[in-house]
Enzyme design. Structure first.
Site, PDB file in Angstrom:
ATOM      1  N   GLY A  72      19.449  36.064  29.953  1.00 21.20           N
ATOM      2  CA  GLY A  72      20.744  36.497  29.454  1.00 21.20           C
ATOM      3  C   GLY A  72      21.819  35.439  29.326  1.00 21.20           C
ATOM      4  N   ASN A 112      22.579  33.620  26.668  1.00 17.03           N
ATOM      5  CA  ASN A 112      23.298  33.831  25.406  1.00 17.03           C
ATOM      6  C   ASN A 112      24.199  35.060  25.498  1.00 17.03           C
ATOM      7  OD1 ASN A 112      22.597  31.882  23.102  1.00 17.03           O
ATOM      8  ND2 ASN A 112      20.607  32.246  24.068  1.00 17.03           N
ATOM      9  N   MET A 169      12.876  40.611  23.536  1.00 12.38           N
ATOM     10  CA  MET A 169      11.515  40.187  23.208  1.00 12.38           C
ATOM     11  C   MET A 169      10.701  41.224  22.435  1.00 12.38           C
ATOM     12  SD  MET A 169      11.626  37.170  24.275  1.00 12.38           S
ATOM     13  CE  MET A 169       9.922  36.631  24.227  1.00 12.38           C
ATOM     14  N   ARG A 170      11.385  42.096  21.711  1.00 17.19           N
ATOM     15  CA  ARG A 170      10.632  43.090  20.942  1.00 17.19           C
ATOM     16  C   ARG A 170      11.059  43.066  19.481  1.00 17.19           C
ATOM     17  NH1 ARG A 170       7.863  46.817  22.941  1.00 17.19           N
ATOM     18  NH2 ARG A 170       8.511  48.413  21.509  1.00 17.19           N
ATOM     19  N   LEU A 173      12.008  44.827  16.107  1.00 17.41           N
ATOM     20  CA  LEU A 173      12.680  46.099  15.844  1.00 17.41           C
ATOM     21  C   LEU A 173      11.924  46.892  14.778  1.00 17.41           C
ATOM     22  CD1 LEU A 173      16.465  45.110  15.757  1.00 17.41           C
ATOM     23  CD2 LEU A 173      14.988  45.543  17.719  1.00 17.41           C
ATOM     24  N   ASN A 201      20.447  37.646  15.503  1.00 19.59           N
ATOM     25  CA  ASN A 201      19.547  37.107  16.535  1.00 19.59           C
ATOM     26  C   ASN A 201      19.719  35.597  16.594  1.00 19.59           C
ATOM     27  OD1 ASN A 201      17.328  37.054  18.411  1.00 19.59           O
ATOM     28  ND2 ASN A 201      16.004  36.334  16.752  1.00 19.59           N
ATOM     29  N   HIS A 220      17.379  32.137  17.474  1.00 21.14           N
ATOM     30  CA  HIS A 220      15.992  31.691  17.675  1.00 21.14           C
ATOM     31  C   HIS A 220      16.002  30.175  17.919  1.00 21.14           C
ATOM     32  CE1 HIS A 220      11.667  31.832  17.361  1.00 21.14           C
ATOM     33  NE2 HIS A 220      11.722  30.756  16.592  1.00 21.14           N
ATOM     34  N   GLU A 280      22.747  26.526  21.654  1.00 13.82           N
ATOM     35  CA  GLU A 280      22.626  27.927  21.238  1.00 13.82           C
ATOM     36  C   GLU A 280      23.916  28.709  21.487  1.00 13.82           C
ATOM     37  OE1 GLU A 280      19.211  30.147  22.524  1.00 13.82           O
ATOM     38  OE2 GLU A 280      17.894  28.419  22.385  1.00 13.82           O
TER      39      GLU A 280
END
Ligand code: GRF
Length: 201
Positions: free
Chosen positions: A11, A13, A89-90, A92, A106, A108, A173
């Site tokens: 967490g 970010n 980590m999923r 959508l 998002n 990356h 990031e």
């Protein structure tokens, strides 16, 4: 702008976004909820410490669609305008993406479209690139594929491991993500086809 953040782990970010909102860097916004699909996500405690409502919605053997429906419902209840994936980590479901068109972003840890998916920093090392970085993008149904909002390059050094490169990319990031969200909150970007450009306002 009401922000909902989805996490699965550390967490960092998410915390950067919360702090950018709480300090006023991202104007007129608040973080309405942090949702994790993992009970063990370290970020949950950090969010609570900062006064943010947290929720755990685990998959519990359900289909992706059923799991997503529950998350969508919690986000809609709170009138969330922008959903930030932060180490979520999923993938959508189509229903999730369609419920919030161009309102899901998002980050990356590579220069997309290179090195999509898991272990992006290891992929960069293995390929032998000299430059990698991070990308903030809108989310669509395909993995790490939606329109690119912002990118930052980071040098890959000779002695780098996936861990050292990940740590150096992570330093960038937080700034890249919060700056991108600020631009969205201020209405400063628009999407033209696949391109995200500065809005004429
Ligand atoms: C970050 O490297 C992010 O780019 C990727 O997952 C990692 C999450 O880290 N999507 P954190 O949970 O935000 O610290």
């Amino acid at each position: 702008m009401k922000i909902g953040i989805l996490i699965s782990g550390r967490g960092s970010n998410m915390i950067a976004i919360v702090e950018a909102v709480q300090s006023g860097f991202i104007p007129g916004s608040d973080v309405a909820v942090v949702i994790s699909d993992k009970t063990s996500a370290e970020g949950l405690i950090k969010a609570k410490e900062r006064g943010i409502e947290t929720f755990v919605i685990t998959r519990k053997g359900r289909t992706r669609e059923e799991h997503d429906a529950e998350i969508i419902s919690e986000l809609k209840k709170r009138n969330v305008d922008l959903i930030c994936l932060a180490g979520y980590m999923r993938l959508l479901s189509k229903e999730f993406v369609c419920a919030f068109p161009n309102r899901i972003v998002n980050i990356h840890p590579s220069l997309l479209p290179s090195f999509k998916g898991l272990d992006a920093q290891q992929q960069a090392i293995d390929y032998g690139v000299k430059v990698s970085g991070c990308t903030v993008h809108f989310v669509d149904e395909a993995l790490d594929h939606g329109a690119i909002i912002a990118q930052k390059t980071v040098e890959v050094k000779d002695g780098d491991t996936a861990e050292s490169l990940a740590a150096r990319i992570l330093e960038h990031e937080h700034a890249l993500y919060t700056e991108a969200i600020k631009r969205i909150a201020e209405g400063k970007i628009e999407i033209v086809g696949r391109r995200v450009v500065s809005a004429n306002n």
